[in-house]
Write a protein that holds these residues in place. Sequence first.
Motif, PDB file in Angstrom:
ATOM      1  N   GLU A 114       0.825  -1.210   0.000  1.00 10.66           N
ATOM      2  CA  GLU A 114       0.000   0.000   0.000  1.00 10.66           C
ATOM      3  C   GLU A 114       0.854   1.252   0.000  1.00 10.66           C
ATOM      4  O   GLU A 114       0.544   2.215  -0.696  1.00 10.66           O
ATOM      5  N   ALA A 115       1.923   1.261   0.767  1.00 12.03           N
ATOM      6  CA  ALA A 115       2.776   2.449   0.840  1.00 12.03           C
ATOM      7  C   ALA A 115       3.407   2.751  -0.519  1.00 12.03           C
ATOM      8  O   ALA A 115       3.480   3.915  -0.934  1.00 12.03           O
ATOM      9  N   ARG A 116       3.833   1.724  -1.224  1.00 12.24           N
ATOM     10  CA  ARG A 116       4.437   1.927  -2.541  1.00 12.24           C
ATOM     11  C   ARG A 116       3.410   2.456  -3.537  1.00 12.24           C
ATOM     12  O   ARG A 116       3.700   3.354  -4.320  1.00 12.24           O
ATOM     13  N   ARG A 117       2.195   1.926  -3.482  1.00 10.42           N
ATOM     14  CA  ARG A 117       1.151   2.418  -4.402  1.00 10.42           C
ATOM     15  C   ARG A 117       0.778   3.857  -4.091  1.00 10.42           C
ATOM     16  O   ARG A 117       0.543   4.660  -4.998  1.00 10.42           O
ATOM     17  N   ILE A 118       0.708   4.214  -2.797  1.00  7.49           N
ATOM     18  CA  ILE A 118       0.371   5.585  -2.410  1.00  7.49           C
ATOM     19  C   ILE A 118       1.443   6.545  -2.892  1.00  7.49           C
ATOM     20  O   ILE A 118       1.142   7.577  -3.505  1.00  7.49           O
ATOM     21  N   MET A 119       2.697   6.227  -2.628  1.00  7.41           N
ATOM     22  CA  MET A 119       3.789   7.116  -3.025  1.00  7.41           C
ATOM     23  C   MET A 119       3.907   7.221  -4.538  1.00  7.41           C
ATOM     24  O   MET A 119       4.178   8.299  -5.081  1.00  7.41           O
ATOM     25  N   LEU A 120       3.692   6.138  -5.242  1.00  8.71           N
ATOM     26  CA  LEU A 120       3.776   6.158  -6.696  1.00  8.71           C
ATOM     27  C   LEU A 120       2.653   6.992  -7.302  1.00  8.71           C
ATOM     28  O   LEU A 120       2.893   7.824  -8.194  1.00  8.71           O
ATOM     29  N   ALA A 121       1.448   6.812  -6.829  1.00  6.65           N
ATOM     30  CA  ALA A 121       0.315   7.581  -7.352  1.00  6.65           C
ATOM     31  C   ALA A 121       0.480   9.073  -7.067  1.00  6.65           C
ATOM     32  O   ALA A 121       0.290   9.910  -7.952  1.00  6.65           O
ATOM     33  N   ALA A 122       0.849   9.405  -5.846  1.00  4.53           N
ATOM     34  CA  ALA A 122       1.022  10.820  -5.493  1.00  4.53           C
ATOM     35  C   ALA A 122       2.215  11.428  -6.221  1.00  4.53           C
ATOM     36  O   ALA A 122       2.160  12.581  -6.668  1.00  4.53           O
ATOM     37  N   GLY A 123       3.280  10.676  -6.371  1.00  2.33           N
ATOM     38  CA  GLY A 123       4.466  11.187  -7.057  1.00  2.33           C
ATOM     39  C   GLY A 123       4.232  11.461  -8.527  1.00  2.33           C
ATOM     40  O   GLY A 123       4.617  12.520  -9.050  1.00  2.33           O
TER      41      GLY A 123
END
Length: 117
Positions: free
Chosen positions: A33-42
């Motif tokens: 989840e953390a990787r998906r959140i950071m990737l989407a926001a980035g």
Amino acid sequence: MWMLYVLAGLLVLAAMSAGLALGLHLLAPGKSEARRIMLAAGITTVLPMSIAFGGFLSEADVADSDFMISLAALSVTTLAVFSVCCLPAAWFATTRLGRSDEAPPAIETVEPELIEG
């Protein structure tokens, strides 16, 4: 009037971030989840800010003393857009989607006993 345009732009960025988080939830469920959140926001932050950086760097005079101050201001703006607009929307969409997978089933299924006869 210009404040409405700024607010609409920020809402569009938040919607893009949440939509990209939804897409990553569906297309890359194996990632954390953390990787998906950071990737989407980035990605959502970098796309519109690349226009600002491109325009600034193509017209900027590197020898000017205000170059580094202007570059720092663009970087701080990028960080603010990331942390205020994009990250909360991606986090909210991802955590809401994560909870739906752990929800108990609405109907309990009971295995029937075998009738011996």
